[in-house]
Design a protein around this motif. Structure first.
Motif, PDB file in Angstrom:
ATOM      1  N   ALA A   1      96.994  19.306  71.489  1.00 19.29           N
ATOM      2  CA  ALA A   1      98.201  19.922  70.939  1.00 19.29           C
ATOM      3  C   ALA A   1      98.107  20.042  69.419  1.00 19.29           C
ATOM      4  O   ALA A   1      98.441  21.086  68.837  1.00 19.29           O
ATOM      5  CB  ALA A   1      99.431  19.106  71.334  1.00 19.29           C
ATOM      6  N   GLU A   2      97.649  18.964  68.758  1.00 25.35           N
ATOM      7  CA  GLU A   2      97.537  19.016  67.301  1.00 25.35           C
ATOM      8  C   GLU A   2      96.489  20.039  66.863  1.00 25.35           C
ATOM      9  O   GLU A   2      96.708  20.803  65.901  1.00 25.35           O
ATOM     10  CB  GLU A   2      97.172  17.641  66.734  1.00 25.35           C
ATOM     11  CG  GLU A   2      97.113  17.643  65.216  1.00 25.35           C
ATOM     12  CD  GLU A   2      96.608  16.350  64.606  1.00 25.35           C
ATOM     13  OE1 GLU A   2      96.396  16.330  63.373  1.00 25.35           O
ATOM     14  OE2 GLU A   2      96.405  15.370  65.350  1.00 25.35           O
ATOM     15  N   ALA A   3      95.351  20.060  67.545  1.00 27.84           N
ATOM     16  CA  ALA A   3      94.287  20.994  67.179  1.00 27.84           C
ATOM     17  C   ALA A   3      94.756  22.436  67.301  1.00 27.84           C
ATOM     18  O   ALA A   3      94.484  23.270  66.425  1.00 27.84           O
ATOM     19  CB  ALA A   3      93.058  20.760  68.055  1.00 27.84           C
ATOM     20  N   VAL A   4      95.496  22.735  68.350  1.00 24.38           N
ATOM     21  CA  VAL A   4      96.006  24.099  68.543  1.00 24.38           C
ATOM     22  C   VAL A   4      97.100  24.403  67.523  1.00 24.38           C
ATOM     23  O   VAL A   4      97.125  25.481  66.908  1.00 24.38           O
ATOM     24  CB  VAL A   4      96.523  24.282  69.982  1.00 24.38           C
ATOM     25  CG1 VAL A   4      97.210  25.646  70.135  1.00 24.38           C
ATOM     26  CG2 VAL A   4      95.374  24.164  70.985  1.00 24.38           C
ATOM     27  N   ALA A   5      98.019  23.468  67.309  1.00 24.85           N
ATOM     28  CA  ALA A   5      99.125  23.681  66.373  1.00 24.85           C
ATOM     29  C   ALA A   5      98.609  23.960  64.961  1.00 24.85           C
ATOM     30  O   ALA A   5      99.175  24.797  64.236  1.00 24.85           O
ATOM     31  CB  ALA A   5     100.053  22.470  66.363  1.00 24.85           C
ATOM     32  N   ARG A   6      97.536  23.308  64.577  1.00 20.63           N
ATOM     33  CA  ARG A   6      96.990  23.478  63.226  1.00 20.63           C
ATOM     34  C   ARG A   6      95.975  24.616  63.136  1.00 20.63           C
ATOM     35  O   ARG A   6      95.366  24.830  62.095  1.00 20.63           O
ATOM     36  CB  ARG A   6      96.352  22.161  62.765  1.00 20.63           C
ATOM     37  CG  ARG A   6      97.379  21.054  62.530  1.00 20.63           C
ATOM     38  CD  ARG A   6      96.722  19.723  62.202  1.00 20.63           C
ATOM     39  NE  ARG A   6      95.830  19.827  61.050  1.00 20.63           N
ATOM     40  CZ  ARG A   6      94.989  18.875  60.672  1.00 20.63           C
ATOM     41  NH1 ARG A   6      94.905  17.751  61.385  1.00 20.63           N
ATOM     42  NH2 ARG A   6      94.219  19.044  59.613  1.00 20.63           N
TER      43      ARG A   6
END
Length: 486
Positions: A353-358
């Protein structure tokens, strides 16, 4: 995810007993007196897995639980006051250093060597490469610069050089890639019950390796000097599979084969040294989070009550004890069966989730992955799907922000923090160091670092004495290389 088979892993679980002794033979980064060099990999593998799980579930768990403010010292006892006081000394870190080096790392390198000499054991070598990368990450995330290339060479080199964290992370990525490649090549002999983590499930191992690589990428993602390394690793992960189950070892409630933190409590006479910290308990209560009752017990007033961090000398509150589900109740034998999670499905979803969000990965939907991370945590503790759905409607804590990236990262890491309560404590503390989230930590009432939090481990005393290459003058409040975000 395998429950330990006592018949095949008595040697492995003996690590738990010997770790309690603090014997100096565990403290040399180049020597392991436990096993002769020429042993089949199928006998060494469970030993290394059990050793690493012991460190994660006990030594690192103690520091992580206090410094991530899940636990604080019980006013009625005294074992962990030094953790609340931020007064650990170099010798405090001898045991975990020794177990990760002289036991785990030496044996893992031995498996890799043996599997290269006999390719029938190639799959064991693949697992050893992944576990060596995992072991290295624990070490460097805790201590910073560490020995690696020259470590594990026996008497040939008793003063191995220290390598930078950047170099160590480069080795971590290389080891993971070698492991994945070896899985693809296959081997004649397939690990089965001796693999305590996945029971020889190669697909699960590949997913674990990919997720470990993603964890390493995100750890370095704010460090400008690591961007080229991170971008290459992330590119290799596009479209790959990640963990959808916990990578964990389970234990028995019999004969010294229990959860390592519970076994530590047994060794201390079943004294209840840890209680809930108000930092996490208050947040769980405020969010109407049904996991509060999975992680902590009702107190005498039938409420979930945490006490302020480090308030053991001043509080008159009746604190809640941790539950057996997270191995925190010294009087409940069920604490013995709590698993040690090396990596959880929940963490896997939050990392994605963090990798996609950023914008670091293009595959996946950040909001969907965020919600899957929450649900995976609820599932792990058998919280009903109805309660999970109700929690996802809880504003603002479980709502995924629509636009602001920093707000999205805050939401992801904060939910990861709740999911890791009492089960991935070292990782939760490490993620707080990396991101600054959650942002509701308080200074321990007895903290001794001049208003600063602990942000690293100290080099062990034994290493300072033996190896002149060991960095000197390191403080608990010094930051490691990747810890650059304000």
């Amino acid at each position: 995810m395998r429950k330990i088979n006592i018949k095949t892993t008595v040697v492995a679980m003996a690590i738990g007993a010997t770790a309690m002794t603090g014997c100096s033979k565990f403290l040399d980064v180049n020597q392991n007196g436990n096993l002769p060099e020429k042993v089949d990999p199928n006998l060494i593998l469970p030993t290394t897995e059990a050793t690493i799980a012991h460190v994660v579930g006990n030594n690192l768990h103690q520091y992580g639980s206090f410094w991530a403010q899940y636990f604080t010292q019980n006013p009625g006892s005294s074992q962990y006051k030094v953790l609340d006081q931020y007064m650990s000394v170099n010798s405090s870190f001898d045991r975990q250093w020794g177990l990760m080096y002289s036991s785990a790392m030496t044996d893992l390198k031995n498996i890799i060597k043996l599997s290269s000499e006999n390719t029938d054991y190639r799959l064991y070598g693949a697992m050893a490469n992944i576990m060596l990368a995992y072991d290295l990450q624990l070490l460097t995330d805790g201590f910073g610069d560490i020995p690696y290339t020259e470590a594990g060479q026996g008497s040939e080199n008793i003063t191995p050089k220290y390598e930078s964290q950047k170099a160590i992370y480069d080795s971590i990525f290389s080891l993971i890639d070698k492991g994945i490649a070896s899985f693809a090549e296959g081997g004649v002999i397939t690990p089965k019950k001796e693999d305590l983590i996945f029971g020889g499930d190669i697909n699960a191992w590949v997913a674990f390796a990919n997720t470990l690589k993603l964890r390493a990428c995100m750890r370095l993602s704010y460090q400008p000097e690591a961007q080229e390394m991170v971008e290459a690793a992330l590119q290799s992960l596009e479209g790959k599979t990640f963990l959808t189950q916990d990578a964990k070892i389970e234990y028995y409630a019999a004969g010294g084969f229990g959860n390592p933190f519970y076994e530590e409590m047994l060794g201390l006479g079943k004294t209840q040294n840890v209680v809930g910290s108000a930092t996490v308990v208050n947040q769980l209560n405020a969010n109407n989070d049904p996991r509060v009752g999975k992680f902590f017990q009702l107190n005498k007033d039938t409420v979930y009550m945490g006490i302020p961090q480090g308030s053991y000398n001043t509080t008159e509150e009746d604190p809640s004890f941790p539950t057996a589900a997270i191995a925190g109740d010294a009087q409940d034998i069920n604490s013995a069966t709590a698993p040690v999670k090396l990596m959880s499905a929940s963490e896997s979803y939050f990392l994605q989730a963090e990798a996609v969000a950023r914008g670091l990965m293009s595959s996946g939907d950040a909001k969907d992955l965020f919600e899957k991370g929450i649900k995976a945590s609820f599932d792990a503790y058998e919280v009903s799907s109805a309660d999970a759905e109700a929690y996802l409607q809880n504003e603002p804590v479980a709502q995924f922000p629509t636009s602001d990236i920093n707000a999205q990262v805050k939401a992801i890491i904060t939910q990861k923090y709740f999911a890791m309560c009492g089960n991935q404590s070292f990782e939760a503390w490490t993620e707080w160091r990396r991101t600054g989230f959650p942002d509701f930590f308080v200074m321990s009432e007895v903290g001794s670092l001049g208003g600063k939090f602990p942000t690293r481990f100290l080099y062990p005393n034994n290493e300072l004495v033996r190896n002149p290459n060991t960095p000197k003058g390191v403080s608990l409040s010094d930051k490691v290389w990747w810890d650059v975000k304000d």
